[in-house]
Design a protein around this motif. Structure first.
Motif, short mmCIF file in Angstrom:
data_model
loop_
_atom_site.label_atom_id
_atom_site.label_comp_id
_atom_site.label_asym_id
_atom_site.label_seq_id
_atom_site.Cartn_x
_atom_site.Cartn_y
_atom_site.Cartn_z
N ASP A 227 -1.23 9.79 -10.39
CA ASP A 227 -1.02 10.10 -9.05
C ASP A 227 0.05 9.37 -8.62
N ASN A 228 1.37 9.67 -9.06
CA ASN A 228 2.52 8.83 -8.92
C ASN A 228 2.87 8.50 -7.36
N GLY A 229 2.94 9.62 -6.48
CA GLY A 229 3.01 9.48 -5.30
C GLY A 229 2.36 8.74 -4.42
N ALA A 230 0.87 8.61 -4.76
CA ALA A 230 -0.32 7.98 -4.22
C ALA A 230 0.15 6.40 -4.58
N ALA A 231 0.46 6.11 -5.84
CA ALA A 231 0.60 4.93 -6.65
C ALA A 231 1.84 4.39 -5.70
N ILE A 232 2.81 4.82 -5.63
CA ILE A 232 4.02 4.25 -4.89
C ILE A 232 3.48 3.87 -3.49
N THR A 233 2.93 4.58 -2.76
CA THR A 233 2.53 4.13 -1.58
C THR A 233 1.69 2.89 -1.39
N ALA A 234 0.60 3.00 -2.40
CA ALA A 234 -0.06 1.75 -2.46
C ALA A 234 0.66 0.52 -3.04
N TYR A 235 1.57 0.51 -3.79
CA TYR A 235 2.35 -0.48 -4.37
C TYR A 235 3.12 -0.93 -3.08
N GLY A 236 3.82 -0.14 -2.25
CA GLY A 236 4.50 -0.33 -0.95
C GLY A 236 3.49 -0.94 -0.09
N ARG A 237 2.15 -0.72 0.15
CA ARG A 237 1.48 -1.75 0.84
C ARG A 237 1.46 -3.24 0.52
N VAL A 238 1.52 -3.63 -0.74
CA VAL A 238 1.61 -4.82 -1.33
C VAL A 238 3.04 -5.45 -0.63
N LEU A 239 4.05 -4.71 -0.71
CA LEU A 239 5.29 -5.22 0.02
C LEU A 239 5.08 -5.63 1.42
N GLU A 240 4.40 -4.99 1.93
CA GLU A 240 4.32 -4.77 3.55
C GLU A 240 3.39 -5.70 3.93
N LEU A 241 2.04 -5.98 3.38
CA LEU A 241 1.37 -6.66 3.70
C LEU A 241 1.44 -8.17 3.17
N TYR A 242 1.81 -8.37 1.79
CA TYR A 242 1.83 -9.64 1.09
C TYR A 242 3.27 -9.77 0.46
N PRO A 243 4.52 -9.74 1.28
CA PRO A 243 5.80 -9.83 0.72
C PRO A 243 6.12 -11.10 -0.17
N ALA B 245 -5.94 -7.09 -5.12
CA ALA B 245 -6.62 -5.98 -4.93
C ALA B 245 -5.73 -5.01 -4.38
N GLN B 246 -4.86 -4.74 -3.45
CA GLN B 246 -4.02 -3.93 -3.12
C GLN B 246 -3.01 -3.23 -4.43
N PHE B 247 -2.61 -4.39 -5.17
CA PHE B 247 -1.85 -3.92 -6.28
C PHE B 247 -2.83 -3.20 -7.32
N ASN B 248 -3.85 -3.38 -7.59
CA ASN B 248 -4.84 -2.77 -8.49
C ASN B 248 -5.19 -1.44 -7.66
N ILE B 249 -5.22 -1.28 -6.51
CA ILE B 249 -5.61 0.05 -5.96
C ILE B 249 -4.07 0.85 -6.25
N GLY B 250 -2.95 0.50 -6.20
CA GLY B 250 -1.75 1.16 -6.89
C GLY B 250 -1.79 1.61 -8.43
N GLN B 251 -2.57 0.54 -9.18
CA GLN B 251 -2.74 0.60 -10.66
C GLN B 251 -3.73 1.73 -10.90
N SER B 252 -4.76 1.92 -9.86
CA SER B 252 -5.85 2.78 -10.20
C SER B 252 -5.20 4.14 -9.97
N TYR B 253 -4.31 4.37 -9.09
CA TYR B 253 -3.68 5.79 -8.74
C TYR B 253 -2.78 5.99 -9.77
N GLU B 254 -1.95 5.11 -10.32
CA GLU B 254 -1.07 5.05 -11.44
C GLU B 254 -1.68 5.58 -12.67
N THR B 255 -2.88 5.08 -13.02
CA THR B 255 -3.83 5.46 -14.18
C THR B 255 -4.19 6.91 -13.99
N GLY B 256 -4.35 7.20 -12.79
CA GLY B 256 -4.94 8.72 -12.61
C GLY B 256 -3.61 9.59 -12.51
#
Length: 257
Positions: free
Chosen positions: A186-202, A173-184
């Protein structure tokens, strides 16, 4: 006597000739004036005819312009109707998703209360995993993402994570949030969302994929040094992952530039 009469007659002839010439001149003048009047009347009629033609032409153009304007207004009205219909569809989808979110949240609260009352934590966790509502919420958000309704999808994934942060699909789900920003785009928000995947689910399989995406997004916005760091991190942290192979390929393309 006869000679005097003849002389008098001869004297009257010039005067009579002069009188005749004056009448002829009057006739000629009248004829000329009539001709001139006829010519002027003809010119006036021609001018009136041309004016009427111009007015008719302007009237036709006005009618055409009005017709074109009416057609354009009709086309705009149809587009507005389509936009309103699409907006209504989106609102309906959002309403359905909110209903699913509310149901999932209520179910999650019930499960949490049941888990607190249960003597076995494992049984409570199993019940949480077997519940169908979180899966339905995830599937609904994922379907919205595939349709291109990125805002709706993002809201669904965010609510899923809020209600089920430890679910087996949480990293997805967190990865897909990043993908939604990437599709839109919004690269900055996508990078932040993908970073949460590494932070929460490394340790999740999504972690190396998120890190690789971060590197590619950095490269897309011109941060070559930051992209290189991300690709090297994929290789260092997840050396046996498929993403590590892709990261090496990206580094080869970057070269020493």
């Amino acid at each position: 006597m006869r000679r005097a009469a003849v002389a008098a007659l001869l004297a009257l002839l010039p005067a009579a000739g002069a009188c005749v010439a004056t009448k002829q001149d009057i006739r000629d003048l009248q004829l000329g004036m009539a001709t001139q009047q006829a010519r002027q009347d003809s010119m006036v009629r021609a001018l009136i005819s041309r004016t009427e033609l111009m007015l008719d032409s302007l009237s036709d153009q006005n009618v055409r312009l009005r017709g074109d304007l009416a057609n354009r207004l009709l086309a705009i009205d149809r587009q507005l109707v389509q936009i309103q219909e699409l907006s209504g569809q989106n609102q309906a989808q959002l309403g359905q998703l909110r209903t699913q979110i509310d149901r999932a949240a209520e179910e999650a609260r019930r499960q949490q209360a049941a888990a607190q009352q249960s003597a076995s934590g494992n049984n409570a966790e199993s019940a949480d995993e077997d519940s169908g509502d979180p899966q339905q919420l995830y599937d609904a958000a994922n379907a919205a993402l595939r349709r291109g309704s990125i805002t709706t999808a993002r809201a669904g994934f965010e609510e899923f994570l809020r209600a089920n942060p430890e679910h087996r699909l949480a990293a997805d789900a967190q990865f897909n949030i990043g993908q939604s920003y990437e599709t839109g785009r919004d690269n900055g928000a996508a990078i932040t969302a993908y970073g949460r995947v590494l932070e929460l689910y490394p340790t999740s399989p999504r972690a190396p994929a998120a890190l690789l995406r971060m590197g590619r997004l950095e490269l897309a916005r011109g941060s070559r040094g930051e992209a290189r760091l991300r690709f090297n991190a994929v290789i260092a942290r997840y050396p046996r992952s498929p993403e590590a192979t892709e990261a090496r390929t990206e580094l080869q393309r970057l070269g020493t530039r």
